[in-house]
Design a protein around this motif. Sequence first.
Motif, PDB file in Angstrom:
ATOM      1  N   SER A   6       0.840  -1.200   0.000  1.00  0.00           N
ATOM      2  CA  SER A   6       0.000   0.000   0.000  1.00  0.00           C
ATOM      3  C   SER A   6       0.873   1.247   0.000  1.00  0.00           C
ATOM      4  O   SER A   6       1.872   1.318   0.706  1.00  0.00           O
ATOM      5  CB  SER A   6      -0.900   0.015   1.237  1.00  0.00           C
ATOM      6  N   GLY A   7       0.484   2.211  -0.826  1.00  0.00           N
ATOM      7  CA  GLY A   7       1.202   3.476  -0.877  1.00  0.00           C
ATOM      8  C   GLY A   7       2.474   3.468  -1.695  1.00  0.00           C
ATOM      9  O   GLY A   7       3.224   4.437  -1.694  1.00  0.00           O
ATOM     10  N   SER A   8       2.733   2.392  -2.431  1.00  0.00           N
ATOM     11  CA  SER A   8       3.992   2.290  -3.180  1.00  0.00           C
ATOM     12  C   SER A   8       3.945   2.928  -4.562  1.00  0.00           C
ATOM     13  O   SER A   8       4.963   2.996  -5.246  1.00  0.00           O
ATOM     14  CB  SER A   8       4.410   0.817  -3.306  1.00  0.00           C
ATOM     15  N   GLY A   9       2.765   3.382  -5.001  1.00  0.00           N
ATOM     16  CA  GLY A   9       2.661   4.037  -6.303  1.00  0.00           C
ATOM     17  C   GLY A   9       2.104   3.161  -7.415  1.00  0.00           C
ATOM     18  O   GLY A   9       2.206   3.513  -8.590  1.00  0.00           O
ATOM     19  N   LYS A  10       1.516   2.032  -7.057  1.00  0.00           N
ATOM     20  CA  LYS A  10       0.967   1.112  -8.066  1.00  0.00           C
ATOM     21  C   LYS A  10      -0.073   1.781  -8.952  1.00  0.00           C
ATOM     22  O   LYS A  10      -0.005   1.687 -10.179  1.00  0.00           O
ATOM     23  CB  LYS A  10       0.304  -0.108  -7.399  1.00  0.00           C
ATOM     24  N   SER A  11      -1.031   2.437  -8.336  1.00  0.00           N
ATOM     25  CA  SER A  11      -2.113   3.076  -9.101  1.00  0.00           C
ATOM     26  C   SER A  11      -1.574   4.185  -9.991  1.00  0.00           C
ATOM     27  O   SER A  11      -1.971   4.309 -11.152  1.00  0.00           O
ATOM     28  CB  SER A  11      -3.175   3.648  -8.159  1.00  0.00           C
ATOM     29  N   THR A  12      -0.667   4.986  -9.454  1.00  0.00           N
ATOM     30  CA  THR A  12      -0.073   6.067 -10.242  1.00  0.00           C
ATOM     31  C   THR A  12       0.641   5.506 -11.463  1.00  0.00           C
ATOM     32  O   THR A  12       0.439   5.978 -12.589  1.00  0.00           O
ATOM     33  CB  THR A  12       0.902   6.883  -9.372  1.00  0.00           C
ATOM     34  N   LEU A  13       1.474   4.502 -11.256  1.00  0.00           N
ATOM     35  CA  LEU A  13       2.197   3.884 -12.368  1.00  0.00           C
ATOM     36  C   LEU A  13       1.226   3.262 -13.370  1.00  0.00           C
ATOM     37  O   LEU A  13       1.390   3.423 -14.584  1.00  0.00           O
ATOM     38  CB  LEU A  13       3.175   2.826 -11.848  1.00  0.00           C
TER      39      LEU A  13
ATOM     40  N   PHE B 210      -3.110  -4.921 -14.700  1.00  0.00           N
ATOM     41  CA  PHE B 210      -3.657  -5.211 -13.378  1.00  0.00           C
ATOM     42  C   PHE B 210      -2.781  -4.525 -12.345  1.00  0.00           C
ATOM     43  O   PHE B 210      -1.555  -4.554 -12.448  1.00  0.00           O
ATOM     44  CB  PHE B 210      -3.610  -6.715 -13.068  1.00  0.00           C
ATOM     45  N   GLU B 211      -3.396  -3.936 -11.338  1.00  0.00           N
ATOM     46  CA  GLU B 211      -2.612  -3.408 -10.219  1.00  0.00           C
ATOM     47  C   GLU B 211      -3.318  -3.738  -8.923  1.00  0.00           C
ATOM     48  O   GLU B 211      -4.534  -3.674  -8.830  1.00  0.00           O
ATOM     49  CB  GLU B 211      -2.340  -1.915 -10.376  1.00  0.00           C
ATOM     50  N   GLY B 212      -2.530  -4.175  -7.930  1.00  0.00           N
ATOM     51  CA  GLY B 212      -3.110  -4.522  -6.648  1.00  0.00           C
ATOM     52  C   GLY B 212      -2.117  -5.209  -5.735  1.00  0.00           C
ATOM     53  O   GLY B 212      -0.944  -5.347  -6.060  1.00  0.00           O
ATOM     54  N   VAL B 213      -2.633  -5.665  -4.599  1.00  0.00           N
ATOM     55  CA  VAL B 213      -1.807  -6.291  -3.570  1.00  0.00           C
ATOM     56  C   VAL B 213      -2.347  -7.681  -3.259  1.00  0.00           C
ATOM     57  O   VAL B 213      -2.644  -7.992  -2.131  1.00  0.00           O
ATOM     58  CB  VAL B 213      -1.818  -5.441  -2.271  1.00  0.00           C
TER      59      VAL B 213
END
Length: 72
Positions: A10-17, A66-69
């Motif tokens: 969480s908070g690592s920039g996945k969505s932004t990237l 796809f982006e997520g944890v």
Amino acid sequence: MKKIVISGCSGSGKSTLAHILGRKLSIEPVDLDTVRCTNGFASEKRPFYDFMKGVANIAQSKEWIFEGVYYL
């Protein structure tokens, strides 16, 4: 074919990237929380089988991000 998975904490920039890549490649990114949960990140989770079915349906497309944890 373009198939991209972006995973991280969480908070690592996945969505932004994912959104930056999506704009450059003309691919709408998929936040896995929207597939897993009924109404956003902190909402009720769908049954695991339904989550996997949703991911499998999207994964059949020629291109996706796809982006997520989520780890299995």
